[in-house]
Structures are given as C-alpha cells and as structure tokens.
Scaffold this active site. Structure first.
Site, mmCIF file in Angstrom:
data_model
loop_
_atom_site.group_PDB
_atom_site.id
_atom_site.type_symbol
_atom_site.label_atom_id
_atom_site.label_comp_id
_atom_site.label_asym_id
_atom_site.label_seq_id
_atom_site.Cartn_x
_atom_site.Cartn_y
_atom_site.Cartn_z
ATOM 1 N N GLU A 92 0.884 -1.213 -0.182
ATOM 2 C CA GLU A 92 -0.062 -0.032 0.014
ATOM 3 C C GLU A 92 0.959 1.221 -0.069
ATOM 4 O O GLU A 92 0.616 2.175 0.725
ATOM 5 C CB GLU A 92 -1.095 0.044 1.204
ATOM 6 N N ASN A 111 1.978 -5.423 -2.978
ATOM 7 C CA ASN A 111 0.800 -5.609 -2.759
ATOM 8 C C ASN A 111 -0.085 -4.086 -2.581
ATOM 9 O O ASN A 111 0.360 -3.325 -1.890
ATOM 10 C CB ASN A 111 0.608 -6.464 -1.422
ATOM 11 N N GLU A 138 -6.462 -10.588 -1.294
ATOM 12 C CA GLU A 138 -7.375 -10.021 -0.009
ATOM 13 C C GLU A 138 -9.016 -9.942 -0.548
ATOM 14 O O GLU A 138 -9.425 -9.078 -0.014
ATOM 15 C CB GLU A 138 -6.882 -8.819 0.666
ATOM 16 N N ASP A 147 -12.651 -9.620 -0.908
ATOM 17 C CA ASP A 147 -13.950 -9.613 -0.118
ATOM 18 C C ASP A 147 -14.784 -8.807 -1.126
ATOM 19 O O ASP A 147 -14.414 -7.621 -1.514
ATOM 20 C CB ASP A 147 -13.933 -9.230 1.204
ATOM 21 N N HIS A 150 -10.525 -5.626 -2.864
ATOM 22 C CA HIS A 150 -11.698 -5.482 -1.562
ATOM 23 C C HIS A 150 -12.652 -4.719 -2.563
ATOM 24 O O HIS A 150 -12.817 -3.547 -2.647
ATOM 25 C CB HIS A 150 -11.291 -4.631 -0.695
HETATM 26 O O1 G3I Z 1 -5.306 -7.961 19.062
HETATM 27 C C1 G3I Z 1 -5.852 -6.595 19.322
HETATM 28 C C2 G3I Z 1 -6.333 -6.845 20.725
HETATM 29 O O2 G3I Z 1 -5.791 -7.331 21.595
HETATM 30 C C3 G3I Z 1 -7.382 -5.572 21.038
HETATM 31 O O3 G3I Z 1 -8.115 -5.865 22.169
HETATM 32 C C4 G3I Z 1 -8.129 -5.065 20.029
HETATM 33 C C5 G3I Z 1 -8.703 -3.839 20.256
HETATM 34 O O4 G3I Z 1 -9.054 -2.840 19.179
HETATM 35 O O5 G3I Z 1 -7.458 -4.886 18.816
HETATM 36 C C6 G3I Z 1 -6.725 -5.905 18.451
HETATM 37 O O6 G3I Z 1 -6.072 -5.873 17.167
HETATM 38 C C7 G3I Z 1 -6.609 -5.683 16.169
HETATM 39 C C8 G3I Z 1 -6.198 -6.514 14.864
HETATM 40 O O7 G3I Z 1 -6.888 -6.346 13.783
HETATM 41 C C9 G3I Z 1 -6.642 -8.240 15.401
HETATM 42 O O8 G3I Z 1 -7.962 -8.300 15.439
HETATM 43 C C10 G3I Z 1 -6.487 -4.276 15.620
HETATM 44 O O9 G3I Z 1 -7.112 -3.223 16.196
HETATM 45 C C11 G3I Z 1 -7.095 -3.854 14.317
HETATM 46 O O10 G3I Z 1 -6.481 -2.712 13.804
HETATM 47 C C12 G3I Z 1 -6.544 -4.976 13.295
HETATM 48 O O11 G3I Z 1 -7.243 -4.751 12.044
HETATM 49 C C13 G3I Z 1 -6.390 -5.474 10.962
HETATM 50 C C14 G3I Z 1 -6.151 -4.472 9.938
HETATM 51 O O12 G3I Z 1 -5.642 -5.197 8.949
HETATM 52 C C15 G3I Z 1 -5.174 -3.329 10.394
HETATM 53 O O13 G3I Z 1 -4.643 -2.583 9.643
HETATM 54 C C16 G3I Z 1 -7.447 -6.521 10.255
HETATM 55 O O14 G3I Z 1 -7.649 -7.534 11.178
HETATM 56 C C17 G3I Z 1 -6.966 -6.874 9.234
HETATM 57 O O15 G3I Z 1 -7.878 -7.820 8.303
HETATM 58 C C18 G3I Z 1 -6.514 -5.923 8.119
HETATM 59 O O16 G3I Z 1 -5.935 -6.205 7.054
HETATM 60 C C19 G3I Z 1 -5.555 -5.253 6.133
HETATM 61 C C20 G3I Z 1 -4.257 -5.799 5.235
HETATM 62 O O17 G3I Z 1 -3.510 -6.313 6.348
HETATM 63 C C21 G3I Z 1 -3.872 -5.075 4.251
HETATM 64 N N1 G3I Z 1 -4.782 -4.355 3.247
HETATM 65 C C22 G3I Z 1 -6.181 -3.998 3.966
HETATM 66 C C23 G3I Z 1 -6.719 -5.108 4.915
HETATM 67 C C24 G3I Z 1 -7.984 -4.751 5.601
HETATM 68 O O18 G3I Z 1 -7.629 -3.580 6.176
#
Ligand code: G3I
Length: 300
Positions: free
Chosen positions: A127, A167, A233, A235, A204
């Site tokens: 990105e 990516n 990725e 969806d 996406h």
């Molecule tokens: O693990 C912590 C947890 O301990 C805490 O209590 C909670 C509270 O917010 O957060 C948890 O972490 C979260 C993590 O996902 C696991 O669930 C983060 O806040 C959250 O920001 C994170 O989001 C991820 C996101 O990337 C962050 O940028 C998504 O799961 C993940 O699907 C998403 O994936 C990205 C790709 O890497 C790149 N392209 C876009 C895609 C979608 O955003």
C-alpha cells in the site's frame, strides 16, 4: 473438484484465505479452512508490529502458529507484510530519515531470515501508493523515493527462493490513476533490474453487482511486464455472486494469475463483517458465492 483449493489446483493455481491465529482453536473455522484452501496468509501475525515489537527483538510466536498449522495440513503460506505505513511498532513510528531506512532494512533481514526457504511469497511492500497515483506520504516515503526498491533488493538477498510481491488495493480498474502509478513503478523496476516477481491486487470490492469491466485487462497488463499477479485479499460487499464469479473468471483467463486469496473464512471473521463479504456464513456453510467461484475454477 469439490473444494476451492483442489479446483484451483486443476489449472496450477492456489486458492487461499487469511487466517487469524486467535481463531485456530475454533473447530468450525479450522475445519473449513483446512478443507477448502491450499494457501494461507497471516491476517496480522507477520506484520511489523507483530514480528518486531521492540527494536531488534523479533517475535514469531503467532506467525509460527499459523505457519505450523498450515504446513502440517499441506497448505502453503504467503508472508504479509514487511514494509508498510500501517501496523508499525511504536518504536518504528517514531523514527525517520536514515534511522528508519536502516530499521526497515534490519526488519526485512530479521523476519526473512526466520522464514527463509519456507514461504511461497512475501508482500515485501504494502500500500505505498495514494489514490491519485503518486506515492502515499508516510514516514517510509519520507526516507526517499528509493525506499521501495531498497526493500526489494534487501528482500532478494535475504531469501533468494521466495517470490517478492508488491501488494495494494484499488488497483483493479485499469484506467484508475493508482493502477497506472503502480504499473509504471513495476515497469520501471523490471527495466532497471530491481528484483520483483509479483503484484498482489487486494480486490476489496464494494457496491454494485459488476466488476470493473477492465479488471482482466489490468491483470494481463501487469503480467505482460513479466510478473505474476494474484488476488490477495478478496472480499465483496454482500458476496455478490456475479462479482465473485467475474473476479475468478478474470484470474483464470490470465495465465500468470497464479492464485486467489479471500480475506477470511466466515463472514463474521471479516474486517468487513457487517457486509457479509466472504464465501462462508457464520455457521461455516457455503454461500451462493462459493458455488459461483467453485464453478468458475472447475470450468477453467
Ligand atoms: O489484537 C488486538 C486486541 O488485543 C485488542 O483488544 C483489539 C482492540 O482494538 O485490537 C486487536 O487488534 C486488532 C487486529 O486487527 C486483530 O483483530 C487491531 O485493533 C485492528 O486494527 C486489526 O485490524 C486489521 C487491519 O488490517 C489493520 O490494519 C485487520 O484484522 C486486518 O484484516 C487488516 O488487513 C488489511 C491488510 O493487512 C492490508 N490490506 C487491507 C486489509 C484490511 O484493512
């Protein structure tokens, strides 16, 4: 074939999913994932904040949990991701200039040494472009425009056996400025010998019932530069069956489109869970979109 992975394999492709380590104890999740897919991407566990929480102190526990789960079941693994403006550990967010450049290099070397020879591909850089086709501003971009090629050269030296990918999202529509920006960078890299093997189109998709009509043109245009392409990725809002069928068809129509990865297993596992964008419902049952994808793979 009766599963996504086996159906994709008939034409030499893979079909993958994002996996969250925290869900592997859920038996429905683990059963569906191991049955249907033959490639896995760690949803968060191999990102910089997870793998180098303190500078020089690497942590591979959750990444290895996914790697081991997958490989014990015969699934391959894509690495995601080494250099990104988001999900940097706090210590990295506060760096800039030559210190950040060196930290990026050290991070790539440290993580890739651990997974050396084990992964199918790495999303080396994620990105890095803005919607207008120029480079996205970030602390990494501020270290100099060459940060991306430095990342790729570092990665090639760290593990010569793994495919190195760029990516990004919103690069599916061929006439979109961001797509052209990324395309021109890949073209430049290939012309100057910067090591790069693949482009990941996140895919996406939102809204509507149809794909960008030129999606296949985008895939074949990138491929014509001499790189593999993959949908990394996927969806789709409300899991539109026509969009899922269309994106699968576009990939199978392009010889260098090597595989498709959906960004989660069940709707409730998705970062976009309110949009029900995946191929399985919350009970782990196949949705209509699943059948449209499977049929397109089987017809390839
Ligand atoms: O693990 C912590 C947890 O301990 C805490 O209590 C909670 C509270 O917010 O957060 C948890 O972490 C979260 C993590 O996902 C696991 O669930 C983060 O806040 C959250 O920001 C994170 O989001 C991820 C996101 O990337 C962050 O940028 C998504 O799961 C993940 O699907 C998403 O994936 C990205 C790709 O890497 C790149 N392209 C876009 C895609 C979608 O955003």
């Amino acid at each position: 074939a009766g599963t996504l992975g086996a159906a994709a394999a008939q034409s030499g492709r893979y079909f993958g999913t994002a996996i969250a380590a925290s869900r592997l104890g859920d038996s429905t999740y683990a059963t569906v994932a191991a049955r249907e897919f033959n490639m896995v991407t760690a949803e968060n566990e191999m990102k910089p904040d997870a793998t180098e929480p303190q500078r020089g102190q690497f942590s591979f526990n959750s990444g290895d949990q996914i790697y081991n789960w997958a490989t014990q079941r015969g699934l391959k693994v894509r690495g995601h991701t080494l250099a990104w403006h988001a999900q940097q550990p706090g210590w990295m967010q506060s760096l800039g200039g030559s210190a950040l450049r060196q930290a990026m290099i050290d991070h790539i070397n440290g993580v890739m040494a651990h997974y050396r020879g084990k992964l199918a591909a790495w999303d080396v850089v994620n990105e890095a472009f803005a919607e207008n086709g120029s480079r996205r501003s970030s602390n990494l971009q501020s270290t100099g425009n060459d940060w991306i090629e430095v990342a790729f050269r570092t990665a090639r030296a760290a593990d010569p056996s793994v495919k190195l990918c760029y990516n990004d999202y919103n690069i599916e529509n061929w006439t979109y400025a961001k797509t052209q920006g990324v395309y021109n960078m890949i073209k430049d890299f290939k012309s100057r010998g910067v090591p790069i093997d693949c482009v990941g189109l996140q895919t996406h998709f939102t809204g509507g019932s149809s794909l960008p009509s030129n999606f296949q043109t985008t895939l074949s245009s990138f491929a014509a530069l001499g790189v593999d392409v993959a949908l990394t990725e996927v969806d789709v809002t409300n899991a539109s069956t026509s969009q899922y069928a269309g994106l699968t068809q576009a990939c199978v129509n392009v010889p260098r489109c090597i595989g498709i990865t959906v960004w989660g297993v069940r709707d409730g596992d998705s970062w976009r869970s309110s949009e029900s964008p995946l191929l399985f419902d919350n009970g782990g049952n196949k949705k209509a979109a699943y059948t449209s994808v499977l049929n397109a793979l089987n017809a390839a």
